[in-house]
Design a protein around this motif. Structure first.
Motif, PDB file in Angstrom:
ATOM      1  N   VAL A   1      51.440  47.674  32.008  1.00  0.00           N
ATOM      2  CA  VAL A   1      50.174  47.674  32.299  1.00  0.00           C
ATOM      3  C   VAL A   1      50.177  46.262  32.739  1.00  0.00           C
ATOM      4  O   VAL A   1      50.539  44.949  31.654  1.00  0.00           O
ATOM      5  CB  VAL A   1      49.487  48.101  31.456  1.00  0.00           C
ATOM      6  N   LEU A   2      49.701  45.721  33.884  1.00  0.00           N
ATOM      7  CA  LEU A   2      49.905  43.691  34.100  1.00  0.00           C
ATOM      8  C   LEU A   2      48.070  43.545  34.835  1.00  0.00           C
ATOM      9  O   LEU A   2      47.059  44.557  35.231  1.00  0.00           O
ATOM     10  CB  LEU A   2      50.094  43.854  34.694  1.00  0.00           C
ATOM     11  N   THR A   3      47.460  42.542  34.300  1.00  0.00           N
ATOM     12  CA  THR A   3      46.341  42.170  35.082  1.00  0.00           C
ATOM     13  C   THR A   3      46.391  41.465  36.343  1.00  0.00           C
ATOM     14  O   THR A   3      47.604  40.309  36.027  1.00  0.00           O
ATOM     15  CB  THR A   3      45.390  41.399  34.035  1.00  0.00           C
ATOM     16  N   VAL A   4      45.613  40.980  37.376  1.00  0.00           N
ATOM     17  CA  VAL A   4      45.962  40.258  38.156  1.00  0.00           C
ATOM     18  C   VAL A   4      44.867  39.300  37.732  1.00  0.00           C
ATOM     19  O   VAL A   4      43.532  40.090  38.821  1.00  0.00           O
ATOM     20  CB  VAL A   4      46.297  40.719  39.676  1.00  0.00           C
ATOM     21  N   SER A   5      44.918  38.021  38.724  1.00  0.00           N
ATOM     22  CA  SER A   5      43.618  37.279  38.238  1.00  0.00           C
ATOM     23  C   SER A   5      43.168  36.572  39.181  1.00  0.00           C
ATOM     24  O   SER A   5      43.630  35.196  39.680  1.00  0.00           O
ATOM     25  CB  SER A   5      43.336  36.668  36.810  1.00  0.00           C
ATOM     26  N   PRO A   6      41.931  36.420  40.542  1.00  0.00           N
ATOM     27  CA  PRO A   6      42.372  36.156  41.800  1.00  0.00           C
ATOM     28  C   PRO A   6      41.509  35.142  41.881  1.00  0.00           C
ATOM     29  O   PRO A   6      39.962  35.610  41.270  1.00  0.00           O
ATOM     30  CB  PRO A   6      42.036  37.214  43.053  1.00  0.00           C
ATOM     31  N   GLY A   7      41.387  33.720  42.374  1.00  0.00           N
ATOM     32  CA  GLY A   7      40.611  33.054  42.658  1.00  0.00           C
ATOM     33  C   GLY A   7      39.385  33.472  44.397  1.00  0.00           C
ATOM     34  O   GLY A   7      39.116  34.588  44.127  1.00  0.00           O
ATOM     35  N   TRP A   8      38.542  32.382  44.739  1.00  0.00           N
ATOM     36  CA  TRP A   8      38.009  33.205  45.697  1.00  0.00           C
ATOM     37  C   TRP A   8      39.094  33.285  47.107  1.00  0.00           C
ATOM     38  O   TRP A   8      39.986  32.811  46.674  1.00  0.00           O
ATOM     39  CB  TRP A   8      37.478  31.685  46.209  1.00  0.00           C
ATOM     40  N   ILE A   9      38.627  34.943  47.311  1.00  0.00           N
ATOM     41  CA  ILE A   9      39.547  35.054  48.843  1.00  0.00           C
ATOM     42  C   ILE A   9      38.605  35.302  49.441  1.00  0.00           C
ATOM     43  O   ILE A   9      37.479  35.876  49.986  1.00  0.00           O
ATOM     44  CB  ILE A   9      40.120  37.088  47.923  1.00  0.00           C
ATOM     45  N   ASN A  10      39.126  35.321  51.129  1.00  0.00           N
ATOM     46  CA  ASN A  10      38.764  34.822  52.573  1.00  0.00           C
ATOM     47  C   ASN A  10      38.335  36.194  52.927  1.00  0.00           C
ATOM     48  O   ASN A  10      39.436  36.844  53.085  1.00  0.00           O
ATOM     49  CB  ASN A  10      39.655  34.426  53.128  1.00  0.00           C
ATOM     50  N   THR A  11      37.701  36.975  52.722  1.00  0.00           N
ATOM     51  CA  THR A  11      37.637  38.522  52.803  1.00  0.00           C
ATOM     52  C   THR A  11      36.279  38.685  53.895  1.00  0.00           C
ATOM     53  O   THR A  11      35.642  37.030  54.510  1.00  0.00           O
ATOM     54  CB  THR A  11      37.178  39.095  52.292  1.00  0.00           C
ATOM     55  N   ASN A  12      36.244  39.731  54.285  1.00  0.00           N
ATOM     56  CA  ASN A  12      34.581  39.448  55.943  1.00  0.00           C
ATOM     57  C   ASN A  12      33.576  39.210  55.138  1.00  0.00           C
ATOM     58  O   ASN A  12      32.842  38.462  55.509  1.00  0.00           O
ATOM     59  CB  ASN A  12      34.730  40.661  56.788  1.00  0.00           C
ATOM     60  N   ALA A  13      33.717  39.679  53.519  1.00  0.00           N
ATOM     61  CA  ALA A  13      32.365  39.700  52.754  1.00  0.00           C
ATOM     62  C   ALA A  13      31.840  38.341  52.335  1.00  0.00           C
ATOM     63  O   ALA A  13      30.765  37.446  52.563  1.00  0.00           O
ATOM     64  CB  ALA A  13      32.386  40.853  51.274  1.00  0.00           C
TER      65      ALA A  13
ATOM     66  N   PRO B   1      40.872  28.741  50.125  1.00  0.00           N
ATOM     67  CA  PRO B   1      40.804  30.515  49.634  1.00  0.00           C
ATOM     68  C   PRO B   1      42.191  31.740  50.035  1.00  0.00           C
ATOM     69  O   PRO B   1      42.904  30.639  50.848  1.00  0.00           O
ATOM     70  CB  PRO B   1      39.315  31.116  50.072  1.00  0.00           C
ATOM     71  N   ALA B   2      42.383  32.318  49.013  1.00  0.00           N
ATOM     72  CA  ALA B   2      43.062  32.805  49.468  1.00  0.00           C
ATOM     73  C   ALA B   2      43.464  34.074  50.430  1.00  0.00           C
ATOM     74  O   ALA B   2      41.803  34.094  50.886  1.00  0.00           O
ATOM     75  CB  ALA B   2      43.923  33.742  48.346  1.00  0.00           C
ATOM     76  N   GLU B   3      44.073  34.797  50.959  1.00  0.00           N
ATOM     77  CA  GLU B   3      44.224  35.896  52.249  1.00  0.00           C
ATOM     78  C   GLU B   3      44.589  36.497  51.242  1.00  0.00           C
ATOM     79  O   GLU B   3      45.000  36.541  50.208  1.00  0.00           O
ATOM     80  CB  GLU B   3      44.930  35.546  52.957  1.00  0.00           C
ATOM     81  N   ALA B   4      43.939  37.627  51.775  1.00  0.00           N
ATOM     82  CA  ALA B   4      44.150  39.265  50.903  1.00  0.00           C
ATOM     83  C   ALA B   4      45.441  39.964  51.113  1.00  0.00           C
ATOM     84  O   ALA B   4      45.955  40.386  50.038  1.00  0.00           O
ATOM     85  CB  ALA B   4      43.659  40.463  51.518  1.00  0.00           C
TER      86      ALA B   4
END
Length: 264
Positions: A181-193, A228-231
């Protein structure tokens, strides 16, 4: 012990579910797992804009107990097991303005989508994973679990902090039974939204998109990486974590934020 991995088809034979998998980071994660050879199931309230016959889509609002149970039943009856569960679904639609602007309904909707939805799916799929003594569960949280923005996303931040805590506790319980069981915590992601949101900020402020993006980064305290990060970058991390290459990783929160969080 020497181990050999096939990076090109390392998830062949695995059944994977990605919630919120029709767009943004969820879509990128689903495509990454598909490329690695997994059979991929995606869920969301609305169908994907582009139909992909290689993925099984189940329409569902996972903030509702009945819909979550339908997803669990459909997958177990059709595939008889689940090997990889990526709880990517997330929602942050409450009004800005701090604590006084928030109603009980605002808090409850965020807890349902960001905390209780993954808990329901975990509870539904874990007995089968425990029986087969293998499985990987990923919870997609957020850096706001540690870096809350009280004036705009307070319930979202609180629900993601709870998800991080729950994920660690769950790993302690089920890792001895063969489940990582793992967690991934992204910051700001560059999405269409995100791009649409920046466009709205720019129009309201009569500024450029670049100025709007810089303003958001400043509000976060800065992003040392400068963007920001890319998806797809988030998806690549998830692809590694669910793979055999990450066999010894469990109970950890992986932050992918370009250096945004200012503490270690």
């Amino acid at each position: 012990m020497e181990q050999h991995f096939n990076f090109n088809n390392e998830l062949s034979g695995k059944i994977a579910l990605v919630t919120g998998g029709t767009k943004g980071a969820g879509r990128a994660i689903a495509e990454r797992l598909l490329q690695a050879g997994a059979t991929v199931i995606i869920t969301a309230r609305n169908p994907p804009e582009k139909h992909d016959g290689n993925m099984h889509f189940i329409p569902a609002d996972l903030s509702k107990t009945t819909d979550a149970q339908k997803v669990i039943s459909d997958i177990l009856s059709s595939y008889h097991r689940l090997d990889i569960l990526v709880n990517n679904l997330g929602s942050s639609v409450t009004p800005a303005g701090g604590f006084a602007a928030l109603s009980d309904e605002d808090w409850e909707s965020m807890l349902q989508a960001n905390l209780l939805a993954p808990i329901r799916l975990d509870r539904g799929f874990l007995p089968q994973m425990i029986e087969q003594k293998s499985g990987v569960i990923i919870h997609i949280a957020s850096i706001q679990g540690k870096l809350p923005l009280y004036d705009s996303t307070l319930p979202y931040a609180a629900s993601k902090a709870a998800l991080i805590n729950y994920s660690k506790s769950l790993s302690n319980e089920v890792t001895p039974k063969g489940i990582r069981v793992l967690t991934v915590s992204p910051g700001w992601i560059n999405t269409n939204a995100s791009k649409a949101w920046l466009g709205e900020i720019a129009r309201n402020a009569n500024s450029s998109i670049e100025e709007a993006q810089q303003g958001v980064m400043d509000a976060l305290g800065g992003i040392p990486f400068g963007r920001p990060a890319e998806a797809e970058e988030v998806a690549e991390l998830v692809g590694f974590l669910v793979s055999p290459r990450a066999n010894y990783l469990t109970g950890t929160n992986f932050v992918i934020d370009g250096g945004t969080v200012p503490t270690i």
